[in-house]
Write an enzyme that holds these catalytic residues in place. Structure first.
Site, mmCIF file in Angstrom:
data_model
loop_
_atom_site.group_PDB
_atom_site.id
_atom_site.type_symbol
_atom_site.label_atom_id
_atom_site.label_comp_id
_atom_site.label_asym_id
_atom_site.label_seq_id
_atom_site.Cartn_x
_atom_site.Cartn_y
_atom_site.Cartn_z
ATOM 1 N N LYS A 150 0.765 -1.288 -0.088
ATOM 2 C CA LYS A 150 0.156 0.132 0.022
ATOM 3 C C LYS A 150 0.938 1.108 0.045
ATOM 4 C CE LYS A 150 -4.083 -1.804 2.381
ATOM 5 N NZ LYS A 150 -5.080 -1.642 1.483
ATOM 6 N N ARG A 155 -10.528 -11.464 1.714
ATOM 7 C CA ARG A 155 -11.449 -12.430 1.190
ATOM 8 C C ARG A 155 -10.448 -13.896 1.090
ATOM 9 N NH1 ARG A 155 -11.727 -9.158 -4.549
ATOM 10 N NH2 ARG A 155 -11.373 -7.236 -3.089
HETATM 11 N N1 BES Z 1 -8.240 -3.706 4.231
HETATM 12 C C1 BES Z 1 -8.391 -3.225 2.797
HETATM 13 C C2 BES Z 1 -9.551 -2.512 2.629
HETATM 14 C C3 BES Z 1 -9.444 -1.222 3.087
HETATM 15 C C4 BES Z 1 -8.813 -0.092 2.420
HETATM 16 C C5 BES Z 1 -10.332 -0.676 4.146
HETATM 17 C C6 BES Z 1 -9.052 1.392 2.979
HETATM 18 C C7 BES Z 1 -10.435 0.686 4.582
HETATM 19 C C8 BES Z 1 -9.644 1.603 3.941
HETATM 20 C C9 BES Z 1 -8.337 -4.419 1.998
HETATM 21 O O1 BES Z 1 -7.509 -5.482 2.443
HETATM 22 C C10 BES Z 1 -7.863 -3.875 0.618
HETATM 23 O O2 BES Z 1 -6.669 -3.733 0.523
HETATM 24 N N2 BES Z 1 -8.635 -3.898 -0.329
HETATM 25 C C11 BES Z 1 -8.040 -3.558 -1.536
HETATM 26 C C12 BES Z 1 -8.805 -4.446 -2.709
HETATM 27 C C13 BES Z 1 -8.334 -4.259 -4.090
HETATM 28 C C14 BES Z 1 -6.782 -4.604 -4.069
HETATM 29 C C15 BES Z 1 -8.947 -5.052 -4.975
HETATM 30 C C16 BES Z 1 -8.748 -2.265 -1.948
HETATM 31 O O3 BES Z 1 -9.744 -1.779 -1.574
HETATM 32 O O4 BES Z 1 -7.906 -1.412 -2.299
HETATM 33 MN MN MN Z 2 -5.665 -5.491 1.667
#
Ligand code: BES
Ligand code: MN
Ligand code: ZN
Length: 494
Positions: free
Chosen positions: A277, A351
């Site tokens: 991230k 997931r």
């Molecule tokens: N935990 C995150 C989702 C999230 C991001 C929650 C920001 C709250 C604030 C999750 O594991 C994630 O990283 N999801 C990705 C999915 C994508 C790679 C398809 C996302 O939301 O960017």
């Molecule tokens: Mn994630």
């Protein structure tokens, strides 16, 4: 905090502060008019002088009452002299507690449960006072050198007339249980990732089982290996913290009654893995275990209320870190269901844990399965921070959850789970991919989960926008503990 019901007539109670409501256009609530009489028209005087207009959320503290056991009276504006909406009732309560929180006041008697609120009874109105006040005084001090809170409040009493004492008492028991559940959820969520690890969460579950009738089992990585949870374990492989699958069993119902299964995503830190991230705001990914914390808080509340239900909580917990042994984009893993998954983005890890947990849940022959997860940033884009996202394969279950959310002031908005979206998860090399491209991210994430929830009634709550607040007010909200508690109360008592 000590909470109680106060049945003595208002002019005889001795308290640091009595809270009473006033309406616009010089209308007094029943309690305000009682106090007005016993104080020679003091309240009326303040109103006609224009010191308070009665607008919703306005407050005036009268801090000296001649010849009275009441040390102070707080007037709270309730708006127009008519039934309040539930939301406005909560606004008035928030305003009241906000104005008293940082004073030296130790005890409060609140008369606001008498307020006429649309579609609300004394039970609900009492419960809301506890939930709103408890939420307002929550402070995370665990990691500060000085652990003093910035308020002195010790006791909150809710005044109720004899005819309503029973309803108020039930509301008190529910409110205390839910508020305690919310507090646990907030506390665990606000703890940083270096302290709140998967093993720490497992210890918290075991500690909960000491105080409440809960049976807790912790599945270790070796156990999960035996079960074939290749998807879940692929995420924790990149972390030095061992994954845990925390299982809690609350057997409040009849022996053979089918259980309600609650599953909560428990990523104690989500750095994204190799699909790292960006740095800005990454600290907030300590909150990626809010679903898991919600399961613990909700089970605490259910056990404290002694709900006659069977409930199983499952919390798959891990970190998602970059590492030489971490998942790489393109890796293919085999889930417990046998389905293979192409990991196109290692940041779509929630997931990967939840799918194996859903498969694991099948053995309990569940009545319903509800999962809570901070699953997608896309949910924030779609719905903001107001409702949680709701998706599911059963309309009755979804409707029940939406209704519970309305009663609990912890709202949901349903998104479609149409089969057309499943196309986006196709993989050229495995049975399915773990991401579905940039469109409809919340829906495709739920579509992924739905492929592991085919054998039971299932709902998924995406709490990415609602589990915590960002910005200067950063902190956990405890949502969706109120909604789930309400769902369980309704299931138990109709
Ligand atoms: N935990 C995150 C989702 C999230 C991001 C929650 C920001 C709250 C604030 C999750 O594991 C994630 O990283 N999801 C990705 C999915 C994508 C790679 C398809 C996302 O939301 O960017
Ligand atoms: Mn994630
Ligand atoms: Zn995550």
């Amino acid at each position: 905090m000590d909470y109680a019901i106060e049945t003595a007539p208002l002019e005889t109670v001795s308290t640091d502060c009595l809270i009473v409501g006033v309406y616009q256009d010089l209308h007094l609530s029943a309690s305000a008019s009682q106090i007005n009489q016993s104080t020679d028209g003091l309240v009326q005087k303040l109103l006609s002088r224009g010191d308070i207009s009665g607008k919703l959320g306005e407050t005036v503290l009268i801090n000296a009452i001649p010849n009275s056991p009441l040390a102070r009276v707080l007037l709270v504006g309730l708006g127009e002299n008519q039934a309040l909406s539930g939301k406005n009732y909560r606004k008035a309560l928030s305003a009241a507690i906000a104005s008293l929180k940082k004073t030296s006041i130790k005890s409060i008697v609140c008369s606001l449960a008498e307020t006429d609120v649309k579609a609300a009874d004394w039970q609900w109105k009492t419960r809301q006072i506890i939930e709103v006040f408890s939420d307002a005084v929550y402070q995370f001090t665990a990691c500060k050198a000085n652990k003093d809170t910035d308020y002195k409040l010790e006791k909150i009493s809710i005044s109720a007339p004899p005819a309503e004492v029973n309803a108020a008492q039930t509301g008190l028991i529910q409110g205390k249980a839910i508020a305690e559940g919310i507090n646990l959820t907030k506390h665990l969520a606000d703890l940083p990732g270096n302290l709140c690890t998967p093993s720490f969460l497992a210890e918290q579950a075991l500690a909960l089982a000491k105080d409440y009738p809960l049976a807790v089992t912790i599945l270790e990585e070796a156990d999960m290996e035996k079960l074939g949870m290749g998807s879940l374990l692929s995420v924790s492989r990149g972390s030095r913290q061992a994954a845990k699958l925390i299982q809690l069993n609350y057997q409040g119902g009849e022996k053979n009654a089918k259980p309600i299964v609650l599953i909560g995503k428990g990523l104690t830190f989500d750095a994204g893995g190799i699909s790292l991230k960006p740095g800005l705001g990454m600290d907030e990914m300590k909150y990626d275990m809010c679903g898991g914390a919600t399961v613990l808080g909700t089970l605490l509340a259910a056990a404290q209320m002694q709900l006659p239900l069977n409930i199983i909580g499952l919390i798959p917990s891990s970190e998602n870190m970059p590492d030489g042994d971490a998942n790489k984009p393109g890796d293919i893993v085999t889930s417990m269901s046998g389905k293979t998954i192409e990991i196109l983005n290692t940041d779509a890890e929630g997931r990967l844990l939840l799918c194996d947990t859903l498969t694991y849940a099948e053995q309990f022959n569940p009545d319903v399965v509800i999962d809570m997860a901070t699953l997608t940033g896309a949910c924030l884009v779609a719905l903001g921070r107001v409702p949680s996202g709701l998706l599911g394969n059963n309309d009755a279950l979804c409707d029940d959850l939406i209704k519970a959310g309305e009663i609990a002031n912890d709202s949901l908005w349903r998104l479609p789970l149409w089969e057309e979206y499943q196309e986006q998860l196709k993989s050229n090399f495995a049975d399915l991919a773990n991401i579905g491209g940039k469109d409809a991210g919340t829906i495709t994430a739920a579509c992924f989960l739905s492929q592991f929830a085919e054998n039971f009634h299932w709902a998924h709550l995406d709490i990415a926008g609602t589990a915590w607040r960002t910005g200067t007010n950063k902190g956990a909200t405890g949502r969706p503990v109120p909604l789930l508690s309400q769902y369980l109360i309704t299931r138990a008592h109709g």
